[in-house]
Enzyme design. Sequence first.
Site, PDB file in Angstrom:
ATOM      1  N   VAL A 211     -10.928  55.390 -47.003  1.00  0.00           N
ATOM      2  CA  VAL A 211     -12.176  55.616 -46.277  1.00  0.00           C
ATOM      3  C   VAL A 211     -12.665  57.006 -46.656  1.00  0.00           C
ATOM      4  O   VAL A 211     -11.889  57.960 -46.667  1.00  0.00           O
ATOM      5  CB  VAL A 211     -11.906  55.540 -44.753  1.00  0.00           C
ATOM      6  CG1 VAL A 211     -13.087  56.033 -43.953  1.00  0.00           C
ATOM      7  CG2 VAL A 211     -11.548  54.109 -44.368  1.00  0.00           C
ATOM      8  N   LYS A 212     -13.938  57.114 -46.961  1.00  0.00           N
ATOM      9  CA  LYS A 212     -14.457  58.423 -47.383  1.00  0.00           C
ATOM     10  C   LYS A 212     -14.979  59.159 -46.154  1.00  0.00           C
ATOM     11  O   LYS A 212     -16.173  59.110 -45.839  1.00  0.00           O
ATOM     12  CB  LYS A 212     -15.546  58.220 -48.452  1.00  0.00           C
ATOM     13  CG  LYS A 212     -15.781  59.453 -49.302  1.00  0.00           C
ATOM     14  CD  LYS A 212     -16.584  59.114 -50.529  1.00  0.00           C
ATOM     15  CE  LYS A 212     -17.115  60.353 -51.231  1.00  0.00           C
ATOM     16  NZ  LYS A 212     -16.108  61.286 -51.703  1.00  0.00           N
ATOM     17  N   ALA A 213     -14.043  59.786 -45.449  1.00  0.00           N
ATOM     18  CA  ALA A 213     -14.375  60.473 -44.198  1.00  0.00           C
ATOM     19  C   ALA A 213     -14.231  61.978 -44.370  1.00  0.00           C
ATOM     20  O   ALA A 213     -13.368  62.440 -45.130  1.00  0.00           O
ATOM     21  CB  ALA A 213     -13.452  59.984 -43.085  1.00  0.00           C
TER      22      ALA A 213
ATOM     23  N   TYR B  61     -11.003  65.427 -46.289  1.00  0.00           N
ATOM     24  CA  TYR B  61     -11.220  66.452 -47.312  1.00  0.00           C
ATOM     25  C   TYR B  61     -10.561  67.787 -46.974  1.00  0.00           C
ATOM     26  O   TYR B  61     -10.627  68.723 -47.765  1.00  0.00           O
ATOM     27  CB  TYR B  61     -12.714  66.536 -47.655  1.00  0.00           C
ATOM     28  CG  TYR B  61     -13.043  65.332 -48.513  1.00  0.00           C
ATOM     29  CD1 TYR B  61     -12.997  65.414 -49.898  1.00  0.00           C
ATOM     30  CD2 TYR B  61     -13.252  64.088 -47.943  1.00  0.00           C
ATOM     31  CE1 TYR B  61     -13.200  64.298 -50.682  1.00  0.00           C
ATOM     32  CE2 TYR B  61     -13.454  62.964 -48.720  1.00  0.00           C
ATOM     33  CZ  TYR B  61     -13.422  63.072 -50.086  1.00  0.00           C
ATOM     34  OH  TYR B  61     -13.604  61.967 -50.885  1.00  0.00           O
TER      35      TYR B  61
END
Length: 323
Positions: free
Chosen positions: A157-159, A163
Amino acid sequence: MKPVQLIWHNGRLKPWQDATVHVGAHALHYGSSVFEGIRVYATPQGAQYFRLADHTERLLLSAKVYDFDIPYSADAINRACEDVVAANGLACAYVRPIAYRAGFTFSLAPSRDVPIELAIIAIEWGSMHGAQALEQGVDVCVSSWNRAAPNTYPTGVKAGGNYLSSQLIAQEAVRAGFAEGIALAPGGLLSEGAGENLFIVRGGRILTPPCGSSILAGITRDSVLTLARDLGIEVVEQILPRELLYFADEVFMTGTAAEVTPVRSVDRKPVGNGKPGAVTRALQQAFFGLFDGTTADTRGWLTPVPAAPHARAGRTDLAMEAA
Ligand code: PMP
């Protein structure tokens, strides 16, 4: 990175300095945002998005995992992405849609009353590691930081919160004089770079860690694997031990920002002869060829950016805000 004139924010194009969030925003405290990075390339047919619909789909799937009700449809998001590029008159761009919990609450299980907002920033940005990196390759190290275990938070999931892991990996690498760090998965096998997927070429085959190796399944990764198969190159997705980095004939990394970046050394050991190899070069040529027309876009990956923002009834605010 240079600011542009206009940002798309909650349905309107606003001057850069007016697209703000409150210090109480949930996303700022807890990393509760989901986002994308998408490129627009200058092609002989004009500015074209690369796999816009696939990025929007991933954004909406990321949103689903964290129960974000993004108040826009996929179509509306796609049109908004087109608008922000057109309104800023960008011929090529890196575009960043981000949906975030904008409301104030310290709750870790916020109710659906805490609003989700959507912003889209489009800027001019060359390749992440620079033009020279695409030509000569980059020097990377294996990070002392692992990627997250699958039962912690989902790496697919690109949350925003994910990062923090990428920052630790990239900052450690840069401090030590490397362009990028490669992380291992929790079990000690290869995962990916701080913001890129990882590929090894050995004996003419391309090897890459699978989705289960704590990676983000990159859209560039999928594109490059598809192009490799088109070129008749065998592709294997499998778990890979670290030493394969040192046994490799070639290593390269992919990402929307990094594009197709050759790796010329790992942990100060040269990869192959220390120069980008034939398979990496062939894939770069096939990938960048999509944008100069030398690779046919047989899968409809490219979609045009209209020359001007979509004319819409009731959008007088657009002209006003741009003034
Ligand atoms: N892994 C991570 C952690 C990333 O941030 C990115 C960049 N989005 C990638 C892989 C590559 O993904 P994509 O090709 O979809 O940009």
